[in-house]
Enzyme design. Structure first.
Site, PDB file in Angstrom:
ATOM      1  N   CYS A 154      36.121  44.025  32.785  1.00 40.72           N
ATOM      2  CA  CYS A 154      35.487  45.036  33.627  1.00 40.72           C
ATOM      3  C   CYS A 154      35.885  44.877  35.101  1.00 40.72           C
ATOM      4  O   CYS A 154      37.053  45.010  35.443  1.00 40.72           O
ATOM      5  CB  CYS A 154      33.971  44.991  33.427  1.00 40.72           C
ATOM      6  N   HIS A 155      34.945  44.557  35.993  1.00 38.00           N
ATOM      7  CA  HIS A 155      35.255  44.394  37.419  1.00 38.00           C
ATOM      8  C   HIS A 155      35.759  42.993  37.772  1.00 38.00           C
ATOM      9  O   HIS A 155      36.140  42.738  38.915  1.00 38.00           O
ATOM     10  CB  HIS A 155      34.007  44.689  38.265  1.00 38.00           C
TER      11      HIS A 155
END
Length: 200
Positions: A128-129
């Site tokens: 994800c991030h």
């Protein structure tokens, strides 16, 4: 009893075939803002395969996980970054959450710890991030990876090649890099993590 139980409502894929017996995996997070499922699901996959996950954070105590923007559970830190040594671990996992990697990339010791796994040629998995921390560590040049879509420009500017795929395993460098886009990719992410760490 596990400290981090996987969500039993999640549909599970085929169990990992590789074994992580005798392997210790660092999970590096900030003090808060961790997307809880991106911590607990890979953690459970490591445990299920016989490995030992350890929670590493900038400070001792507890970290605060989130379910998107809502506070979720807290988890005890096993070792502070200042006391953590790359040589004590076989691989690194970087969970996501927007605030988590954004805080980590401003922590010089955390960035150096993450970079150390690349320098040592050990597997690194980020979802994800989480690649924001790797952008800061300047370890993405020439690497192929994925992430939450909003990181595409950051990754490209850091010399990486961004792709929109469920899981990307890049073995072009000394360190295997495993990346996924979001919580929907967690089954594939966990399986690739276990397979690559088991083979390392």
């Amino acid at each position: 009893m596990r400290r981090y139980a996987a969500d039993p409502s999640r549909e599970r894929g085929a169990p990992p075939v590789a074994t992580l017996q005798g392997k210790t995996v660092a999970f590096l997070v900030a003090a808060e803002g961790i997307e809880q499922v991106e911590l607990t699901e890979p953690w459970a996959a490591v445990e299920k395969a016989g490995g030992t996950p350890r929670l590493v954070a900038p400070e001792a105590g507890e970290v605060q996980a989130f379910d998107h923007l809502d506070k979720a559970d807290t988890f005890p830190v096993d070792v502070a970054v200042a006391d953590a040594r790359v040589e004590d671990f076989d691989a690194l996992v970087l969970p996501g959450g927007v605030a988590n990697p954004d805080a980590l990339r401003t922590d010089a010791a955390a960035v150096a710890f993450a970079k150390g796994f690349f320098d040592a040629g050990k597997p690194v998995a980020a979802i994800c991030h989480a690649p924001w921390t790797l952008v800061e560590a300047d370890v993405l040049r020439g690497r192929r990876l994925t992430s939450w879509p909003s990181l595409r420009t950051d990754i490209t500017n850091a010399g990486g090649t961004w792709v929109d795929e469920q899981v990307v395993v890049d073995e072009s460098g000394a360190s295997t890099l495993i990346t996924s886009r979001n919580p929907g990719d967690l089954d594939a992410f966990g399986q690739a993590l276990v397979e690559r760490v088991g083979a390392a």
